[in-house]
Design an enzyme around this catalytic site. Structure first.
Site, PDB file in Angstrom:
ATOM      1  N   GLN A 199       1.266 -10.747  -5.195  1.00 15.73           N
ATOM      2  CA  GLN A 199       1.002 -12.180  -5.270  1.00 15.73           C
ATOM      3  C   GLN A 199       1.999 -12.917  -6.164  1.00 15.73           C
ATOM      4  O   GLN A 199       1.925 -14.146  -6.283  1.00 15.73           O
ATOM      5  CB  GLN A 199      -0.425 -12.419  -5.781  1.00 15.73           C
ATOM      6  CG  GLN A 199      -1.514 -11.894  -4.863  1.00 15.73           C
ATOM      7  CD  GLN A 199      -1.542 -12.575  -3.511  1.00 15.73           C
ATOM      8  OE1 GLN A 199      -1.053 -13.685  -3.335  1.00 15.73           O
ATOM      9  NE2 GLN A 199      -2.128 -11.908  -2.521  1.00 15.73           N
ATOM     10  N   HIS A 243       4.425  -9.987   3.989  1.00 20.20           N
ATOM     11  CA  HIS A 243       3.554 -10.898   4.743  1.00 20.20           C
ATOM     12  C   HIS A 243       2.736 -11.821   3.851  1.00 20.20           C
ATOM     13  O   HIS A 243       2.084 -12.740   4.341  1.00 20.20           O
ATOM     14  CB  HIS A 243       2.640 -10.114   5.689  1.00 20.20           C
ATOM     15  CG  HIS A 243       1.485  -9.430   5.048  1.00 20.20           C
ATOM     16  ND1 HIS A 243       0.216  -9.955   5.050  1.00 20.20           N
ATOM     17  CD2 HIS A 243       1.402  -8.255   4.388  1.00 20.20           C
ATOM     18  CE1 HIS A 243      -0.606  -9.129   4.428  1.00 20.20           C
ATOM     19  NE2 HIS A 243       0.095  -8.089   4.015  1.00 20.20           N
ATOM     20  N   CYS A 297      -9.515  -8.025   2.463  1.00 18.00           N
ATOM     21  CA  CYS A 297      -9.736  -6.606   2.705  1.00 18.00           C
ATOM     22  C   CYS A 297     -11.203  -6.229   2.597  1.00 18.00           C
ATOM     23  O   CYS A 297     -11.621  -5.202   3.103  1.00 18.00           O
ATOM     24  CB  CYS A 297      -8.915  -5.771   1.720  1.00 18.00           C
ATOM     25  SG  CYS A 297      -7.146  -6.062   1.833  1.00 18.00           S
ATOM     26  N   THR A 311       0.836  -1.200   0.000  1.00 22.19           N
ATOM     27  CA  THR A 311       0.000   0.000   0.000  1.00 22.19           C
ATOM     28  C   THR A 311       0.868   1.247   0.000  1.00 22.19           C
ATOM     29  O   THR A 311       0.611   2.201  -0.739  1.00 22.19           O
ATOM     30  CB  THR A 311      -0.962   0.003   1.201  1.00 22.19           C
ATOM     31  OG1 THR A 311      -1.863  -1.102   1.085  1.00 22.19           O
ATOM     32  CG2 THR A 311      -1.771   1.284   1.256  1.00 22.19           C
ATOM     33  N   SER A 320       4.743  -6.910  -0.746  1.00 25.39           N
ATOM     34  CA  SER A 320       4.458  -7.031   0.696  1.00 25.39           C
ATOM     35  C   SER A 320       5.025  -8.342   1.205  1.00 25.39           C
ATOM     36  O   SER A 320       4.689  -9.413   0.684  1.00 25.39           O
ATOM     37  CB  SER A 320       2.949  -7.002   0.964  1.00 25.39           C
ATOM     38  OG  SER A 320       2.441  -5.686   0.930  1.00 25.39           O
ATOM     39  N   ASN A 366      -5.333 -11.114  -6.522  1.00 30.54           N
ATOM     40  CA  ASN A 366      -5.378 -11.662  -5.168  1.00 30.54           C
ATOM     41  C   ASN A 366      -6.622 -12.499  -4.898  1.00 30.54           C
ATOM     42  O   ASN A 366      -6.614 -13.380  -4.045  1.00 30.54           O
ATOM     43  CB  ASN A 366      -5.284 -10.538  -4.137  1.00 30.54           C
ATOM     44  CG  ASN A 366      -6.329  -9.462  -4.342  1.00 30.54           C
ATOM     45  OD1 ASN A 366      -6.458  -8.903  -5.426  1.00 30.54           O
ATOM     46  ND2 ASN A 366      -7.089  -9.154  -3.298  1.00 30.54           N
ATOM     47  N   THR A 392      13.489   5.449  10.773  1.00 32.73           N
ATOM     48  CA  THR A 392      14.413   4.375  11.125  1.00 32.73           C
ATOM     49  C   THR A 392      13.916   3.047  10.564  1.00 32.73           C
ATOM     50  O   THR A 392      12.752   2.685  10.714  1.00 32.73           O
ATOM     51  CB  THR A 392      14.558   4.272  12.654  1.00 32.73           C
ATOM     52  OG1 THR A 392      15.001   5.528  13.157  1.00 32.73           O
ATOM     53  CG2 THR A 392      15.558   3.191  13.028  1.00 32.73           C
TER      54      THR A 392
END
Length: 505
Positions: A185, A207, A332, A73, A205, A157, A243
């Site tokens: 994906q 995850h 989502c 995102t 992403s 997705n 950071t």
């Protein structure tokens, strides 16, 4: 039915053990700030550099920018912002911002947001897809001369449909439009050679492929416009301040190392075999099932299907009762009671778009997992056979005062004070058949939501003991308890979070 069969990997994945170990080592030992110049900081910097170099090899990104961020995102925002800032700087406002009609909602939302904020005067327009979910290249060819940015996916997705990126690239030859490809994906499932393509921006992403949430990457082609989304201390060579998430980067690095080394993730043929076995199990368990994606054009790790006469909620509840986790379309949007916009864009029949279920697994699952999944799906089929399904899920009104909520942490104290309290399970009959009707050792009284009118007179006549309503997630039980209280029943409660959270107290 002990154990969990997690088949919602497109929503998020479990963490690879090597990734978890890498993150823990960073948190406990190699915890330095990569901007510090002492030994601990230099070790952290070396880890970041090594992970970035590994990522370049995995993605085939020998040149261009490759920065770590929080996920896709953020990468999408950065790509859109970079494009529109460049347009405004060149005075080239107006034109088309195109996105595939089946894109993740983050894409059109970002396009609309930054177009309005920056006042670039572009038109945000959806690029249609065909019945197989492929972008309409004939329409793209017509619109390409006016396009400023084209946004497509590598793989969808919800359906797993793999885009014809080579065809899109050919259409865009000669166009000045920039091109963003959502590769979320694709990582670990499709070959990527980004530097050999015309792709300008590619967000990822972690995850979605066994790394933690909150870590991702963005590839930016050499020479493509770039504007930092986050300004500040100049981290990531001034490309993304703040950071660095060293634990997340270390975990992502472990996943990327595994991709390069081989042995952890299965090849395409093996994954196709796993998919075919799941297909056979689903077809046998759910008569009339229809698949909503073309197998030949989709990732082998994703299945999207609909069952005539069964809502997506019914199937999700049935599977969850049996310890199988799947989703109704995209995670989502699956909590929203709306048809799948992806399947609607493919012009599939309304009933299929409204009742779609997505089953997805990661490329590191093994044969024993697939065996267990197929056996559990068979159990669901036997549980569903002959069971009626509620005609509607809106049995109770929404605009009444809620009943008292019992949080999982209050469980022990509540039943110590109310030893005669009765647990009422409002799940449907097929859910009971799929999973045992007990909760932390206490028996449950079955009163399916679709039949509760049969039970209300007795509940209103007898007010001596407390009633605690429970369901899978706490949503149906909350409405059932609130309605009964509204009708005059005292001491009515519902268990927040339902079966999903009851074991956490």
């Amino acid at each position: 039915m002990d154990g969990m069969i997690y088949l919602d990997a497109n929503a998020t994945s479990p963490i690879l053990p090597a990734a978890s170990a890498a993150a823990q080592a960073t948190l406990s030992a190699n915890f330095g700030n990569p901007s510090s110049t002492h030994a601990v900081g230099l070790r952290a910097r070396a880890m970041l550099d090594a992970t970035r170099a590994c990522a370049r090899r995995v993605l085939g990104a020998s040149d261009g920018r490759l920065l770590f961020n929080s996920g896709a995102t953020e990468g999408i925002q950065t790509a859109v912002l970079s494009t529109l800032v460049d347009l405004k700087a060149r005075g080239a406002t107006g034109g088309l911002l195109l996105y595939g009609a089946t894109e993740h909602k983050a894409v059109p939302q970002a396009l609309a947001h930054w177009n309005a904020i920056l006042g670039t005067g572009c038109e945000v327009r959806a690029l249609p897809v065909d019945a197989n979910g492929q972008h309409r290249l004939d329409i793209l060819r017509e619109w390409a001369p006016q396009a400023r940015l084209v946004c497509t996916m590598a793989a969808n997705n919800e359906t797993g449909v793999v885009s014809d990126l080579a065809g899109i690239e050919q259409v865009l030859q000669g166009s000045r439009a920039l091109w963003m490809v959502d590769c979320v994906q694709a990582l670990g499932k499709l070959p990527l050679e980004l530097s050999r393509t015309r792709i300008d921006y590619a967000p990822f992403s972690g995850h979605k492929l066994y790394a933690p949430k909150g870590i991702g990457m963005l590839y930016v082609r050499a020479g493509a416009p770039f504007t930092p989304l986050i300004a500040g201390g100049g981290q990531e060579d001034g490309q993304r301040s703040g950071t660095e998430n060293t634990a997340g980067i270390a975990a992502l690095g472990a996943v990327l190392d595994a991709l390069l080394a081989g042995g952890t993730f299965h090849d395409h043929a093996t994954l196709e075999n796993y998919r075919d076995r799941l297909v056979d199990a689903l077809v046998a368990a759910l008569p009339g099932l229809v698949f909503n994606m073309p197998f030949a054009q989709a990732l082998p790790t994703t299945l999207n299907f609909s069952v005539p006469g069964r809502s997506s909620g019914d199937i999700v509840d049935l599977f969850d009762a049996a310890g199988i986790q799947v989703s109704a379309g995209s995670a989502c949007s699956s909590a929203k009671a709306a048809p799948s916009y992806v399947l609607e864009a493919m012009a599939l029949p309304d009933w299929r778009a409204a009742s779609a279920v997505r089953l997805s697994f990661g490329p590191a699952v093994d044969e024993a997992f697939i065996d267990a999944a197929c056996a559990r799906i068979g159990h669901c089929g036997r549980a569903l056979a002959g069971c009626s399904v509620s005609a509607t899920r809106d049995v109770y009104p929404h605009d009444i005062e809620p009943a008292a909520v019992l949080q999982p942490a209050q469980w022990a104290a509540f039943f110590a004070d109310h030893p005669d309290a009765q647990l009422v399970d409002v799940r449907e009959t097929f859910e009971h058949a799929a999973g045992a009707a007990t909760l932390r050792g206490r028996a449950l009284y079955s009163a399916p939501l679709s039949r509760q009118g049969e039970f209300v007179p007795a509940w209103l006549a007898e007010q001596d003991h407390a009633l605690v309503f429970v369901c899978r997630s706490g949503k149906r039980s909350a409405r059932a308890a609130a309605t009964l209280r509204h009708l005059g029943r005292n001491r009515v409660y519902h268990l927040a979070g339902g079966f999903a959270l009851a074991g956490e107290a």
